[in-house]
Design a protein around this motif. Structure first.
Motif, PDB file in Angstrom:
ATOM      1  N   SER A  36      -1.633   2.250  -4.795  1.00  0.00           N
ATOM      2  CA  SER A  36      -1.746   1.542  -3.580  1.00  0.00           C
ATOM      3  C   SER A  36      -2.789   0.592  -3.730  1.00  0.00           C
ATOM      4  O   SER A  36      -2.591  -0.729  -3.430  1.00  0.00           O
ATOM      5  CB  SER A  36      -2.167   2.678  -2.579  1.00  0.00           C
ATOM      6  N   TYR A  60       1.671   3.977  -3.398  1.00  0.00           N
ATOM      7  CA  TYR A  60       1.529   5.255  -3.034  1.00  0.00           C
ATOM      8  C   TYR A  60       2.599   6.179  -3.607  1.00  0.00           C
ATOM      9  O   TYR A  60       2.633   7.262  -4.545  1.00  0.00           O
ATOM     10  CB  TYR A  60       0.970   5.702  -2.080  1.00  0.00           C
ATOM     11  N   PRO A  70      -1.848  13.272  -6.197  1.00  0.00           N
ATOM     12  CA  PRO A  70      -2.079  12.030  -5.244  1.00  0.00           C
ATOM     13  C   PRO A  70      -2.967  10.802  -5.546  1.00  0.00           C
ATOM     14  O   PRO A  70      -2.872   9.707  -5.215  1.00  0.00           O
ATOM     15  CB  PRO A  70      -2.488  12.822  -3.918  1.00  0.00           C
ATOM     16  N   GLY A 114      -1.194   8.083  -6.915  1.00  0.00           N
ATOM     17  CA  GLY A 114      -0.435   7.265  -5.463  1.00  0.00           C
ATOM     18  C   GLY A 114      -1.726   6.329  -5.123  1.00  0.00           C
ATOM     19  O   GLY A 114      -1.305   5.200  -4.803  1.00  0.00           O
ATOM     20  N   ILE A 115      -2.938   6.687  -5.140  1.00  0.00           N
ATOM     21  CA  ILE A 115      -4.036   5.995  -4.557  1.00  0.00           C
ATOM     22  C   ILE A 115      -4.151   4.715  -5.457  1.00  0.00           C
ATOM     23  O   ILE A 115      -4.518   3.770  -5.053  1.00  0.00           O
ATOM     24  CB  ILE A 115      -5.295   7.008  -4.422  1.00  0.00           C
ATOM     25  N   THR A 147       0.830  -1.097   0.041  1.00  0.00           N
ATOM     26  CA  THR A 147       0.002   0.044   0.133  1.00  0.00           C
ATOM     27  C   THR A 147       0.906   1.386   0.054  1.00  0.00           C
ATOM     28  O   THR A 147       0.638   2.359  -0.818  1.00  0.00           O
ATOM     29  CB  THR A 147      -1.086   0.083   1.372  1.00  0.00           C
ATOM     30  N   TYR A 148       1.644   1.475   0.883  1.00  0.00           N
ATOM     31  CA  TYR A 148       2.731   2.237   0.927  1.00  0.00           C
ATOM     32  C   TYR A 148       3.581   2.780  -0.449  1.00  0.00           C
ATOM     33  O   TYR A 148       3.499   3.598  -0.785  1.00  0.00           O
ATOM     34  CB  TYR A 148       3.763   2.323   2.133  1.00  0.00           C
TER      35      TYR A 148
END
Length: 188
Positions: free
Chosen positions: A85, A67, A78, A81-82, A63-64
């Motif tokens: 993730s 992102y 962002p 990034g989501i 997940t990190y």
């Protein structure tokens, strides 16, 4: 292109990372630090944070990194990034889900088989070796490159936490919170 690389890396981690989070650490480190998505120091931080947050290390790191990697590659929004993730988390879980769904029936039917027992007996020492490998992996130059005041303080905090967990009945979550508070007070 970054998403295909992330999917490929976490597919390999999901397929070949067995034995739990610590056993997977060397594979995760090779796949995510090697391409330069994060540094060794960030990897160590991910391991620490993964231990304090709900969920397995493999999923938390997926997940990190999912992102961070697209943003590091130049996707400034962002939302990229989501998306990363979500993709990485899904891909790292998928092989295990499919494998468990496929093999659980077979293993339960043949759990008394000498072959199945032999396979599990052979896997146990491998998992222990992989966990030991993870401990050695975290003893890198970023964490123990040179001895200074910060390293000595960190070793004292670690030893105090270990002694507290081993010799008292204080809950490990309390120990984590107190260690975090001690680090905050000492370093800031």
């Amino acid at each position: 292109m970054i998403y295909l690389r992330l999917i490929w890396s976490y597919l390999k981690i999901g397929l070949f990372g067995f034995g739990g989070g610590y056993a997977m650490l060397s594979l995760i480190e090779r796949e995510i630090v090697g391409p330069g998505w994060i540094t060794e120091k960030m990897f160590t931080d991910i391991v620490a944070i993964s231990q304090m947050t709900p969920g397995p290390i493999g999923i938390n790191s997926a997940t990190y990194i999912g992102y961070v990697a697209p943003i590091h590659a130049g996707f400034d929004n962002p939302l990229w990034g989501i998306l990363g993730s979500l993709l990485c988390t899904f891909v790292v879980v998928l092989p295990s889900f499919l494998l468990v769904a496929y093999t659980s029936h077979f293993i339960s039917r043949h759990k008394e088989s000498l072959i199945i027992r032999g396979i599990f007996s052979g896997l146990r020492p491998v998992v222990i070796g992989l966990i030991a490998s993870a401990a050695l992996l975290l003893m890198n130059g970023e964490n123990f490159g040179y001895v200074d005041k910060d390293i000595i303080i960190s070793v004292i905090i670690a030893a105090a936490a270990l002694a507290t967990v081993l010799f008292t009945k204080i809950h490990p979550i309390i120990v984590i919170l107190v260690a975090g508070l001690a680090g905050f007070i000492i370093y800031y």
